[in-house]
Design a protein around this motif. Structure first.
Motif, PDB file in Angstrom:
ATOM      1  N   GLU A   1      58.932   9.511 -15.284  1.00  0.00           N
ATOM      2  CA  GLU A   1      60.296   9.445 -14.452  1.00  0.00           C
ATOM      3  C   GLU A   1      61.279  10.517 -15.294  1.00  0.00           C
ATOM      4  OE1 GLU A   1      57.504   7.134 -12.268  1.00  0.00           O
ATOM      5  OE2 GLU A   1      58.341   7.142 -15.070  1.00  0.00           O
ATOM      6  N   VAL A   2      61.215   9.526 -16.625  1.00  0.00           N
ATOM      7  CA  VAL A   2      61.938  10.261 -17.748  1.00  0.00           C
ATOM      8  C   VAL A   2      61.729  11.664 -18.114  1.00  0.00           C
ATOM      9  CG1 VAL A   2      62.843   9.836 -20.448  1.00  0.00           C
ATOM     10  CG2 VAL A   2      61.452   7.597 -18.840  1.00  0.00           C
TER      11      VAL A   2
ATOM     12  N   GLU B   1      66.170  -0.981 -22.471  1.00  0.00           N
ATOM     13  CA  GLU B   1      67.072  -1.639 -21.813  1.00  0.00           C
ATOM     14  C   GLU B   1      67.869  -0.360 -23.284  1.00  0.00           C
ATOM     15  OE1 GLU B   1      69.578  -0.657 -19.015  1.00  0.00           O
ATOM     16  OE2 GLU B   1      67.704  -2.005 -19.233  1.00  0.00           O
TER      17      GLU B   1
ATOM     18  N   LYS C   1      66.765   3.898 -22.579  1.00  0.00           N
ATOM     19  CA  LYS C   1      67.435   4.079 -20.717  1.00  0.00           C
ATOM     20  C   LYS C   1      68.438   4.114 -21.410  1.00  0.00           C
ATOM     21  CE  LYS C   1      64.783   1.582 -18.044  1.00  0.00           C
ATOM     22  NZ  LYS C   1      64.290   0.190 -17.346  1.00  0.00           N
ATOM     23  N   GLU C   2      69.541   3.542 -22.220  1.00  0.00           N
ATOM     24  CA  GLU C   2      70.673   3.828 -22.328  1.00  0.00           C
ATOM     25  C   GLU C   2      70.677   5.695 -23.260  1.00  0.00           C
ATOM     26  OE1 GLU C   2      73.340   0.942 -23.469  1.00  0.00           O
ATOM     27  OE2 GLU C   2      72.440  -0.611 -21.961  1.00  0.00           O
TER      28      GLU C   2
ATOM     29  N   GLU D   1      63.459  13.415 -15.062  1.00  0.00           N
ATOM     30  CA  GLU D   1      65.390  13.488 -15.223  1.00  0.00           C
ATOM     31  C   GLU D   1      65.755  14.127 -16.672  1.00  0.00           C
ATOM     32  OE1 GLU D   1      68.352  10.595 -14.825  1.00  0.00           O
ATOM     33  OE2 GLU D   1      66.097  10.116 -16.024  1.00  0.00           O
TER      34      GLU D   1
ATOM     35  N   ILE E   1      67.919   7.735 -23.131  1.00  0.00           N
ATOM     36  CA  ILE E   1      68.446   9.061 -22.441  1.00  0.00           C
ATOM     37  C   ILE E   1      69.804   9.104 -21.646  1.00  0.00           C
ATOM     38  CG2 ILE E   1      66.491   9.852 -20.202  1.00  0.00           C
ATOM     39  CD1 ILE E   1      65.186   9.814 -23.021  1.00  0.00           C
ATOM     40  N   GLU E   2      69.938   8.646 -21.001  1.00  0.00           N
ATOM     41  CA  GLU E   2      71.621   8.829 -20.257  1.00  0.00           C
ATOM     42  C   GLU E   2      72.801   9.674 -21.385  1.00  0.00           C
ATOM     43  OE1 GLU E   2      72.828   4.821 -18.656  1.00  0.00           O
ATOM     44  OE2 GLU E   2      71.059   4.844 -17.585  1.00  0.00           O
TER      45      GLU E   2
END
Length: 359
Positions: free
Chosen positions: A144-145, A117, A120-121, A148, A123-124
């Motif tokens: 997917e990463v 998690e 993912k944060e 994006e 990456i954002e």
């Protein structure tokens, strides 16, 4: 080599990348100064929280208008049993007591879901803050990463310790690959082969990877000056990634004990250990490595062991005690100097050009 697809892609003057050393070494000042001096500065964000990452990205943007990068650790599945943690804590207890640490029950053990998690944060934030370059260690992120990040025109760099890993990085769609020789300091970036099979020397690794991938190859491991730069170029690398050389620079955030340790170390004192983090890493042999030598094969894997030793490393550093610090270093410590980032980069380029002209 000074002007090629790497300098063009990364929009830098010289094909020199500052290695993403996690753990506080890559200060905003260091990263910005590398970029301002013609190379690519990189945030070692592996251990940073999303909030810390956003803060540092914004600090760097205040210090440079040039390209810079960020490095993230790719999460891997891990399982740890209560008995493994108990075993490790029993071994570490005497060391904690020597450092006046008596509260190991407060140590937070990483959870695989939480690690994913956090990734993912991270990456954002890289996307939101429009960081131009993102590199990865310990694996390849999901399709997917990658998709994006590519949609936001972020240049992607993978880390490989073998030809097979480099090929997989190219297949994933990344733009460049850093090949990490066995000489490299800090953690091994291998993710397919085991540690032992991934200890290929850089001079052997570069030409074999160059022959099997079409994306630009960046060499890493023991490179400290223009000689290493040119040797890499002769073997087909389009750029170099330097860690230890930048670690001892004035702008580095490395602890003074760490810097002094490297400046006074010899090549035969630089060893591989998994005692600190549960993953093989290269650094200066000290008391902790010696005391843990018999048990290191049995300690929990990364990132659990890393969490268990964190307070030990911090307390040792706070006490200016090198005995229990992780003093990461490549195999060329005799070439390390205290100097500014700009001086280092200019000296590398100047020496490289002299070597080129001598031919």
């Amino acid at each position: 080599m000074l002007n090629n697809e790497v300098t063009e892609l990364l929009q830098i003057e010289y094909p020199i990348i500052q290695a993403p050393m996690a753990g506080g070494i890559t200060t905003s000042r260091l990263v910005a100064e590398v970029s301002n001096s013609g190379g690519l500065g990189t945030i070692g964000a592996g251990y940073m929280t999303p909030v810390q990452i956003r803060k540092q990205i914004r600090e760097i943007k205040q210090l440079t208008s040039k390209f810079f990068g960020i490095n993230l650790f790719v999460p891997n599945e891990f399982n740890v049993s209560h008995n493994e943690i108990k075993f490790a804590n029993e071994i570490l207890k005497p060391i904690r007591e020597q450092l006046n640490l008596h509260h190991d029950e407060t140590i937070e053990i990483p959870n695989a879901n939480n690690v994913l998690e956090t990734f993912k944060e991270q990456i954002e934030i890289v996307i939101e803050e429009k960081v131009p370059v993102c590199s990865f260690t310990f694996g390849i992120p999901s399709k997917e990463v990658i998709r994006e990040l590519k949609q936001h025109n972020i240049i992607l760099i993978g880390t490989a310790a073998t030809v097979r890993e480099a090929v997989e990085i190219e297949k994933s769609g990344m733009d460049l690959v850093v090949v990490q020789g066995s000489e490299a300091g800090g953690h091994r970036g291998n993710f397919i082969n085991d540690d032992q099979e991934s200890l290929v020397g850089l001079m052997s690794l570069i030409p074999q990877v160059v022959d099997h991938v079409s994306i630009p190859v960046i060499s890493a491991g023991g490179i400290m000056d223009g000689r290493g730069f040119m040797a890499s170029a002769c073997l087909g690398a389009k750029g170099v990634q330097m860690g230890t050389a930048f670690l001892t620079c004035i702008e580095s955030g490395a602890h003074k004990v760490h810097k002094e340790g490297i400046l006074h170390a010899h090549e035969d004192q630089i060893v591989l250990t998994r005692a600190f983090s549960g993953k093989r890493a290269r650094g200066i042999k000290n008391r902790f490595i010696e005391e843990m030598q018999k048990a290191e094969a049995s300690v929990p894997g990364f990132p659990v062991q890393n969490a268990l030793t964190q307070t030990i490393r911090k307390a040792s550093a706070a006490q200016n005690n090198q005995d229990y610090m992780s003093l990461w270093s490549g195999q060329s410590p005799r070439l390390a100097k205290i100097q500014t980032v700009n001086t280092l980069i200019q000296n590398v380029i100047s020496e490289a050009e002299k070597i080129k002209n001598s031919f």
